[in-house]
Design an enzyme around this catalytic site. Structure first.
Site, PDB file in Angstrom:
ATOM      1  N   GLY A  28     -80.779  36.008 -49.994  1.00 57.29           N
ATOM      2  CA  GLY A  28     -81.437  37.319 -50.052  1.00 57.29           C
ATOM      3  C   GLY A  28     -82.087  37.492 -51.406  1.00 57.29           C
ATOM      4  O   GLY A  28     -81.725  38.376 -52.181  1.00 57.29           O
ATOM      5  N   HIS A  56     -77.205  52.319 -59.001  1.00 56.09           N
ATOM      6  CA  HIS A  56     -77.888  52.888 -57.840  1.00 56.09           C
ATOM      7  C   HIS A  56     -76.953  53.006 -56.635  1.00 56.09           C
ATOM      8  O   HIS A  56     -77.289  53.662 -55.658  1.00 56.09           O
ATOM      9  CB  HIS A  56     -79.142  52.073 -57.488  1.00 56.09           C
ATOM     10  CG  HIS A  56     -78.862  50.793 -56.776  1.00 56.09           C
ATOM     11  ND1 HIS A  56     -78.308  49.695 -57.406  1.00 56.09           N
ATOM     12  CD2 HIS A  56     -79.022  50.433 -55.492  1.00 56.09           C
ATOM     13  CE1 HIS A  56     -78.163  48.725 -56.536  1.00 56.09           C
ATOM     14  NE2 HIS A  56     -78.589  49.145 -55.363  1.00 56.09           N
ATOM     15  N   GLU A 106     -79.474  32.822 -41.494  1.00 55.83           N
ATOM     16  CA  GLU A 106     -78.706  32.234 -40.393  1.00 55.83           C
ATOM     17  C   GLU A 106     -79.583  31.367 -39.484  1.00 55.83           C
ATOM     18  O   GLU A 106     -79.065  30.645 -38.623  1.00 55.83           O
ATOM     19  CB  GLU A 106     -78.075  33.346 -39.535  1.00 55.83           C
ATOM     20  CG  GLU A 106     -77.004  34.164 -40.237  1.00 55.83           C
ATOM     21  CD  GLU A 106     -77.538  35.296 -41.124  1.00 55.83           C
ATOM     22  OE1 GLU A 106     -78.754  35.325 -41.407  1.00 55.83           O
ATOM     23  OE2 GLU A 106     -76.738  36.129 -41.548  1.00 55.83           O
ATOM     24  N   GLU A 166     -74.198  47.869 -44.648  1.00 56.15           N
ATOM     25  CA  GLU A 166     -75.314  46.929 -44.431  1.00 56.15           C
ATOM     26  C   GLU A 166     -74.823  45.517 -44.116  1.00 56.15           C
ATOM     27  O   GLU A 166     -75.622  44.668 -43.728  1.00 56.15           O
ATOM     28  CB  GLU A 166     -76.291  46.856 -45.618  1.00 56.15           C
ATOM     29  CG  GLU A 166     -77.132  48.106 -45.767  1.00 56.15           C
ATOM     30  CD  GLU A 166     -78.261  47.963 -46.774  1.00 56.15           C
ATOM     31  OE1 GLU A 166     -78.197  47.071 -47.632  1.00 56.15           O
ATOM     32  OE2 GLU A 166     -79.209  48.746 -46.663  1.00 56.15           O
ATOM     33  N   HIS A 219     -86.994  47.428 -54.542  1.00 55.58           N
ATOM     34  CA  HIS A 219     -86.737  46.358 -55.520  1.00 55.58           C
ATOM     35  C   HIS A 219     -86.835  46.907 -56.938  1.00 55.58           C
ATOM     36  O   HIS A 219     -86.087  46.502 -57.823  1.00 55.58           O
ATOM     37  CB  HIS A 219     -87.696  45.185 -55.278  1.00 55.58           C
ATOM     38  CG  HIS A 219     -87.441  44.546 -53.944  1.00 55.58           C
ATOM     39  ND1 HIS A 219     -86.428  43.636 -53.747  1.00 55.58           N
ATOM     40  CD2 HIS A 219     -88.010  44.747 -52.735  1.00 55.58           C
ATOM     41  CE1 HIS A 219     -86.399  43.286 -52.474  1.00 55.58           C
ATOM     42  NE2 HIS A 219     -87.345  43.949 -51.834  1.00 55.58           N
ATOM     43  N   ASP A 224     -85.261  34.784 -48.057  1.00 58.75           N
ATOM     44  CA  ASP A 224     -85.310  36.214 -47.711  1.00 58.75           C
ATOM     45  C   ASP A 224     -86.137  36.410 -46.454  1.00 58.75           C
ATOM     46  O   ASP A 224     -87.171  35.771 -46.263  1.00 58.75           O
ATOM     47  CB  ASP A 224     -85.905  37.048 -48.862  1.00 58.75           C
ATOM     48  CG  ASP A 224     -85.366  38.463 -48.853  1.00 58.75           C
ATOM     49  OD1 ASP A 224     -84.632  38.835 -49.794  1.00 58.75           O
ATOM     50  OD2 ASP A 224     -85.642  39.206 -47.875  1.00 58.75           O
ATOM     51  N   ARG A 275     -76.321  46.519 -62.881  1.00 59.90           N
ATOM     52  CA  ARG A 275     -76.387  45.478 -61.862  1.00 59.90           C
ATOM     53  C   ARG A 275     -77.118  44.246 -62.389  1.00 59.90           C
ATOM     54  O   ARG A 275     -76.585  43.135 -62.456  1.00 59.90           O
ATOM     55  CB  ARG A 275     -77.137  46.032 -60.632  1.00 59.90           C
ATOM     56  CG  ARG A 275     -77.340  45.047 -59.506  1.00 59.90           C
ATOM     57  CD  ARG A 275     -78.465  45.501 -58.567  1.00 59.90           C
ATOM     58  NE  ARG A 275     -79.734  44.927 -58.982  1.00 59.90           N
ATOM     59  CZ  ARG A 275     -80.412  43.985 -58.334  1.00 59.90           C
ATOM     60  NH1 ARG A 275     -79.965  43.530 -57.188  1.00 59.90           N
ATOM     61  NH2 ARG A 275     -81.552  43.510 -58.806  1.00 59.90           N
TER      62      ARG A 275
HETATM   63  C1  SAM Z   1     -79.819  43.864 -52.144  1.00 63.05           C
HETATM   64  S1  SAM Z   1     -81.290  42.920 -51.985  1.00 63.05           S
HETATM   65  C2  SAM Z   1     -81.185  41.839 -53.376  1.00 63.05           C
HETATM   66  C3  SAM Z   1     -82.519  41.264 -53.810  1.00 63.05           C
HETATM   67  C4  SAM Z   1     -82.483  40.375 -55.041  1.00 63.05           C
HETATM   68  N1  SAM Z   1     -81.555  39.284 -54.881  1.00 63.05           N
HETATM   69  C5  SAM Z   1     -82.144  41.143 -56.288  1.00 63.05           C
HETATM   70  O1  SAM Z   1     -81.050  40.959 -56.815  1.00 63.05           O
HETATM   71  O2  SAM Z   1     -82.958  41.950 -56.752  1.00 63.05           O
HETATM   72  C6  SAM Z   1     -80.868  41.905 -50.623  1.00 63.05           C
HETATM   73  C7  SAM Z   1     -82.010  41.076 -50.049  1.00 63.05           C
HETATM   74  O3  SAM Z   1     -81.427  40.198 -49.074  1.00 63.05           O
HETATM   75  C8  SAM Z   1     -82.302  40.069 -47.979  1.00 63.05           C
HETATM   76  N2  SAM Z   1     -81.467  39.686 -46.814  1.00 63.05           N
HETATM   77  C9  SAM Z   1     -80.402  40.355 -46.319  1.00 63.05           C
HETATM   78  N3  SAM Z   1     -79.865  39.712 -45.277  1.00 63.05           N
HETATM   79  C10 SAM Z   1     -80.598  38.574 -45.107  1.00 63.05           C
HETATM   80  C11 SAM Z   1     -80.548  37.493 -44.184  1.00 63.05           C
HETATM   81  N4  SAM Z   1     -79.618  37.457 -43.231  1.00 63.05           N
HETATM   82  N5  SAM Z   1     -81.466  36.509 -44.283  1.00 63.05           N
HETATM   83  C12 SAM Z   1     -82.435  36.560 -45.245  1.00 63.05           C
HETATM   84  N6  SAM Z   1     -82.540  37.574 -46.140  1.00 63.05           N
HETATM   85  C13 SAM Z   1     -81.633  38.551 -46.080  1.00 63.05           C
HETATM   86  C14 SAM Z   1     -82.975  41.442 -47.870  1.00 63.05           C
HETATM   87  O4  SAM Z   1     -84.209  41.327 -47.196  1.00 63.05           O
HETATM   88  C15 SAM Z   1     -83.106  41.843 -49.330  1.00 63.05           C
HETATM   89  O5  SAM Z   1     -84.359  41.484 -49.861  1.00 63.05           O
END
Ligand code: SAM
Length: 345
Positions: free
Chosen positions: A68, A283, A119, A143, A35, A90, A44
């Protein structure tokens, strides 16, 4: 406090019950390090901040879903922009820290954070007005988190709702990368006097996520995929596209490099950022696909290519990528044709 501890233990137990690949994916977001890297990515995070905070007329009194949410940075931007309520979801345990962060910033009454898989959970609102999400992986699609955003869109977004961001485009161009290709691929020809070529094939199969200098670009960039997040479906994330690259100068092409651009077109004035070699570091860096051949191109000559991308059958978060290239040079000695298969995992 005791309740929170119980919540964390339940979340950890739920994570352990997931398929190994899913555990691995979500566990990677449990730690603050990843993070920190995302938050410190100014291109970003500032693009999201500007897209949200500079548009209070769009966010005012809206119900917003942050798919997320991680550390809740986007949720807090939306609350700051005047949202009536923000729901952040999340699966990773970072969400428990996000709750503390939201509390420290006095936003607990505006932001509800739900731990769980998007989901599988039920939102406290039947519909939302705006979806915000940072879902992009290396090479945009690695991913497969976009699947989750599309699920949230279809299930929860009002018919006239907005998505931030709502457009993504993958670009490719040919690059001269002789020295680095030699270091990464040629290395296996002779390792302390031994023939290590069995590892050469493996190395060639793995796209390399790294920064590429603009001066390495030998061809014009070409867009191979544009996704409109209001319309696209999970099926669109597997695609096969023919394209051509045209040499800008006499040079050698060792690889194709890919990057993506992201657009927030719902803003008052579209906000866009790019992860390409021509602009500031992000990144995501760029993704390099080494070709088996070295193409000796002259200015103006074209290489015909096809790129096939699909999620891996065993693990949807991995990508299978196939690149075909055909260079029909005028002199026979420069002609080249081949197929390269890659796995991003
Ligand atoms: C790329 S990070 C972005 C975090 C934050 N939004 C930011 O911009 O700093 C994506 C986040 O989505 C969460 N995530 C991905 N797929 C998910 C799902 N199906 N259900 C819940 N969380 C999800 C991951 O755990 C992760 O913390």
């Amino acid at each position: 406090m005791a309740n929170d501890k119980m919540d964390i233990e339940t979340a950890e137990a739920n994570l352990k019950a997931m398929a190994h690949s899913e555990q691995h994916y979500f566990n990677s977001y449990n730690h603050h390090g990843i993070h920190e890297e995302m938050l410190k990515d100014e291109v970003r995070t500032r693009s999201y901040m500007n897209a949200i905070v500079q548009n209070p007329h769009i966010f005012k009194d809206k119900v917003v879903l942050d798919v997320g949410c991680g550390t809740a940075i986007l949720s807090m931007f939306a609350a700051k922009a005047g949202a009536k309520h923000v729901i952040g979801v999340d699966m990773s345990t970072i969400i428990f820290k996000a709750r503390e962060i939201v509390e420290c910033n006095g936003l607990s009454d505006k932001i509800t954070l739900i731990q769980g898989k998007m989901e599988e959970i039920e939102l406290p609102f039947p519909k939302v007005d705006i979806i915000i999400s940072e879902w992009m992986g290396y090479f945009l699609l690695y991913e497969s988190m976009l699947d989750t955003v599309l699920y949230a869109r279809d299930r929860y977004l009002n018919p006239d709702g907005l998505i931030f961001p709502d457009k993504a485009t993958i670009f490719l161009c040919g690059i001269e990368d002789g020295d680095y290709k030699d270091e990464k691929i040629g290395f296996w020809d002779n390792v302390y006097g031994f023939d290590y070529t069995p590892l050469k094939a493996t190395a060639l199969c793995e796209p390399l996520v790294d920064t590429v200098e603009m001066k390495a670009a030998v061809t014009d960039p070409t867009a191979v995929l544009t996704l409109d997040l209001y319309k696209c479906t999970v099926e669109d994330l597997a695609f096969s596209v023919p394209f051509k690259i045209t040499a800008r100068r006499d040079d050698f092409i060792h690889a194709l490099v890919a990057w993506f651009d992201i657009d927030f077109t719902a803003c008052h004035k579209t906000i866009r950022f790019s992860t390409g070699p021509h602009t500031k570091y992000t990144h995501w860096k760029q993704t390099v696909f080494y070709l088996k051949d070295v193409l000796t191109v002259q200015q103006g000559e074209e290489v015909e290519c096809n790129m096939l991308v699909k999620p891996n059958e065993k693990n949807r978060r991995d990508l299978d990528i196939k690149i075909d290239y055909k260079f029909d040079a005028q002199d026979a000695l420069r002609k080249a044709e081949g197929t390269c298969e890659f796995k991003m995992c």
